[in-house]
Design a protein around this motif. Structure first.
Motif, PDB file in Angstrom:
ATOM      1  N   LEU A  94       9.862   2.499   0.160  1.00 22.74           N
ATOM      2  CA  LEU A  94      11.014   1.476  -0.325  1.00 22.74           C
ATOM      3  C   LEU A  94      10.822   0.112  -1.046  1.00 22.74           C
ATOM      4  CD1 LEU A  94      13.163   1.881   2.763  1.00 22.74           C
ATOM      5  CD2 LEU A  94      13.360   2.953   0.434  1.00 22.74           C
ATOM      6  N   GLU A  95       9.278  -0.039  -0.123  1.00 23.69           N
ATOM      7  CA  GLU A  95       7.966  -1.779  -1.067  1.00 23.69           C
ATOM      8  C   GLU A  95       8.505  -1.259  -2.832  1.00 23.69           C
ATOM      9  OE1 GLU A  95       4.575  -4.049  -0.996  1.00 23.69           O
ATOM     10  OE2 GLU A  95       4.929  -3.015   0.314  1.00 23.69           O
ATOM     11  N   GLU A  96       7.980   0.321  -3.075  1.00 21.36           N
ATOM     12  CA  GLU A  96       7.627   0.586  -4.438  1.00 21.36           C
ATOM     13  C   GLU A  96       8.754   0.684  -5.007  1.00 21.36           C
ATOM     14  OE1 GLU A  96       5.826   1.434  -7.344  1.00 21.36           O
ATOM     15  OE2 GLU A  96       4.461   0.465  -5.728  1.00 21.36           O
ATOM     16  N   TYR A  97       9.637   1.419  -4.677  1.00 17.90           N
ATOM     17  CA  TYR A  97      11.231   1.638  -4.859  1.00 17.90           C
ATOM     18  C   TYR A  97      11.632  -0.005  -5.244  1.00 17.90           C
ATOM     19  CZ  TYR A  97      15.829   1.889  -5.717  1.00 17.90           C
ATOM     20  OH  TYR A  97      17.260   1.009  -6.205  1.00 17.90           O
ATOM     21  N   LEU A 153      12.102   5.590  -7.429  1.00 15.52           N
ATOM     22  CA  LEU A 153      11.816   6.136  -5.617  1.00 15.52           C
ATOM     23  C   LEU A 153      11.140   7.551  -5.730  1.00 15.52           C
ATOM     24  CD1 LEU A 153      12.704   5.827  -3.285  1.00 15.52           C
ATOM     25  CD2 LEU A 153      14.868   7.219  -4.019  1.00 15.52           C
ATOM     26  N   ASN A 154       9.547   7.579  -5.784  1.00 15.96           N
ATOM     27  CA  ASN A 154       8.649   8.714  -5.798  1.00 15.96           C
ATOM     28  C   ASN A 154       8.727   9.325  -4.003  1.00 15.96           C
ATOM     29  OD1 ASN A 154       7.318  10.347  -5.507  1.00 15.96           O
ATOM     30  ND2 ASN A 154       5.591   8.474  -6.980  1.00 15.96           N
ATOM     31  N   LYS A 210       6.140  11.950  -3.753  1.00 16.08           N
ATOM     32  CA  LYS A 210       4.684  11.243  -3.136  1.00 16.08           C
ATOM     33  C   LYS A 210       4.750  10.627  -1.366  1.00 16.08           C
ATOM     34  CE  LYS A 210       1.162   6.920  -3.630  1.00 16.08           C
ATOM     35  NZ  LYS A 210       1.602   6.656  -2.200  1.00 16.08           N
ATOM     36  N   LEU A 211       6.336   9.953  -1.478  1.00 19.89           N
ATOM     37  CA  LEU A 211       6.268  10.079  -0.192  1.00 19.89           C
ATOM     38  C   LEU A 211       6.583  10.979   0.952  1.00 19.89           C
ATOM     39  CD1 LEU A 211       8.018   8.055   2.727  1.00 19.89           C
ATOM     40  CD2 LEU A 211       9.698   8.895   2.050  1.00 19.89           C
ATOM     41  N   LYS A 212       6.847  12.433   0.814  1.00 19.08           N
ATOM     42  CA  LYS A 212       6.454  13.634   1.222  1.00 19.08           C
ATOM     43  C   LYS A 212       5.090  14.213   1.438  1.00 19.08           C
ATOM     44  CE  LYS A 212       9.497  16.738   0.384  1.00 19.08           C
ATOM     45  NZ  LYS A 212      10.531  17.510  -0.334  1.00 19.08           N
ATOM     46  N   ALA A 213       4.613  13.690   0.658  1.00 16.45           N
ATOM     47  CA  ALA A 213       2.828  14.086   0.228  1.00 16.45           C
ATOM     48  C   ALA A 213       1.951  13.286   1.849  1.00 16.45           C
ATOM     49  CB  ALA A 213       1.906  14.279  -1.156  1.00 16.45           C
ATOM     50  N   VAL A 226      15.603   7.992   1.963  1.00 15.57           N
ATOM     51  CA  VAL A 226      14.634   7.211   0.812  1.00 15.57           C
ATOM     52  C   VAL A 226      16.185   7.341  -0.313  1.00 15.57           C
ATOM     53  CG1 VAL A 226      13.118   6.745   1.464  1.00 15.57           C
ATOM     54  CG2 VAL A 226      13.296   8.210   0.259  1.00 15.57           C
ATOM     55  N   THR A 227      16.700   8.752  -0.110  1.00 17.04           N
ATOM     56  CA  THR A 227      16.809   8.866  -1.829  1.00 17.04           C
ATOM     57  C   THR A 227      18.719   7.973  -0.989  1.00 17.04           C
ATOM     58  OG1 THR A 227      18.225  10.910  -0.453  1.00 17.04           O
ATOM     59  CG2 THR A 227      16.231  11.020  -2.483  1.00 17.04           C
ATOM     60  N   HIS A 228      19.178   7.415  -0.174  1.00 13.72           N
ATOM     61  CA  HIS A 228      20.392   6.911  -0.265  1.00 13.72           C
ATOM     62  C   HIS A 228      20.214   5.725   0.025  1.00 13.72           C
ATOM     63  CE1 HIS A 228      21.849  11.016   1.552  1.00 13.72           C
ATOM     64  NE2 HIS A 228      23.408  10.334   0.584  1.00 13.72           N
TER      65      HIS A 228
END
Length: 278
Positions: A51-54, A60-61, A64-67, A115-117
């Motif tokens: 979320l910092e990157e977003y 919104l990646n 990458k988060l899931k990885a 995160v998608t919300h």
């Protein structure tokens, strides 16, 4: 020098002291730290990074988060029999049944749903928001003291508000599917964190109290709807004053060398039933 041999204090240190002054001594003065890694800690840390990157890029990646979560689970061995056995032994030491923690796929689903919300949540609750800072460091002197207050604010944004613009100091928190219960919402130790962040951010930037709101953004694990929720704090002068009083009390007591044990908080303490605290 302060007994911890550091020129600053943090909210986590204040909270530890309030929960048990002796635990504070063991951790911050004696330098002992028996905290174990956990799914909850890694999960929260990785969501914060995503979320910092977003906030900084508006991109919104999720993959990458899931990885990153998958990698952490593999390196920590969270789904292995050895780790589960260790949790079982710890629960038995507390006289409890072991917690049945979800497998990796469930954590991945929770992370994606949370995160998608967030983009829609921010746009709805903070119209036309613009980023002031993400992970902003605070290092502000305590008035009349050599010590500083150290912290990192997850989110500082500005948005439309009643015909003008208002600044918000926010903190990401992961939470159960139902959010926070009534006890958590009333817990002043929770309110004190964001009140201190707001107080010292205002001091750093010379902003009046009335021009800054504060609160927590709850990223709920396993929620069927409302995956992200907002819990605002009053953060007014009285709340800031009460939080500052807590901070001053902690500093004064530690300087006096008073390290009383709080037996009511022993059960989940990392030093429970160890040679360090019996």
């Amino acid at each position: 020098m302060f007994p911890t041999n550091k020129p600053h204090v943090s909210y986590s240190e204040i909270r530890t002291w309030k929960e048990c002054p002796y635990r504070h001594k063991l951790r911050y003065i004696d330098g002992l730290d028996l905290d174990d890694v956990s799914q909850y800690l890694d999960y929260g840390t990785l969501l914060h990074s995503c979320l910092e990157e977003y906030l900084k890029t508006r991109q919104l990646n999720v993959e990458k988060l899931k990885a990153d979560i998958t990698k952490a689970w593999s390196e920590r061995g969270y789904d292995t029999p050895e780790y589960i056995e260790r949790l079982t032994e710890k629960a038995a030491a507390r006289g409890e049944d072991p917690r049945i923690l979800p497998k990796l796929n469930t954590w991945l689903e929770w992370a994606e749903n949370s995160v998608t919300h967030v983009p829609e949540f921010l746009d709805t609750n903070f119209p036309n928001w613009t980023l002031i800072s993400a992970e902003e460091q605070l290092y502000e002197k305590l008035p009349g003291d050599d010590l500083s207050f150290k912290g990192f604010i997850d989110v500082v944004i500005e948005c439309d508000y009643r015909g003008g613009r208002k600044t918000w100091v926010l903190d990401w928190k992961t939470a159960p599917a139902y959010g926070w219960n009534a006890y958590k919402r009333r817990d002043f130790l929770v309110s004190a964190q964001i009140a201190l962040y707001k107080k010292f951010w205002r001091a750093k930037n010379n902003v009046e109290c009335k021009d800054v709101g504060c609160g927590f953004v709850l990223l709920k694990r396993g929620a069927k709807k409302n995956h992200v929720d907002l819990f605002t704090e009053s953060g007014g002068p009285k709340t800031e004053e009460k939080a500052d009083k807590l901070l001053r009390s902690m500093v004064k007591t530690v300087r006096k060398g008073l390290y009383l044990k709080n037996r009511n908080s022993c059960k989940y303490c990392p030093f429970y039933n160890t040679k360090h605290c019996t």
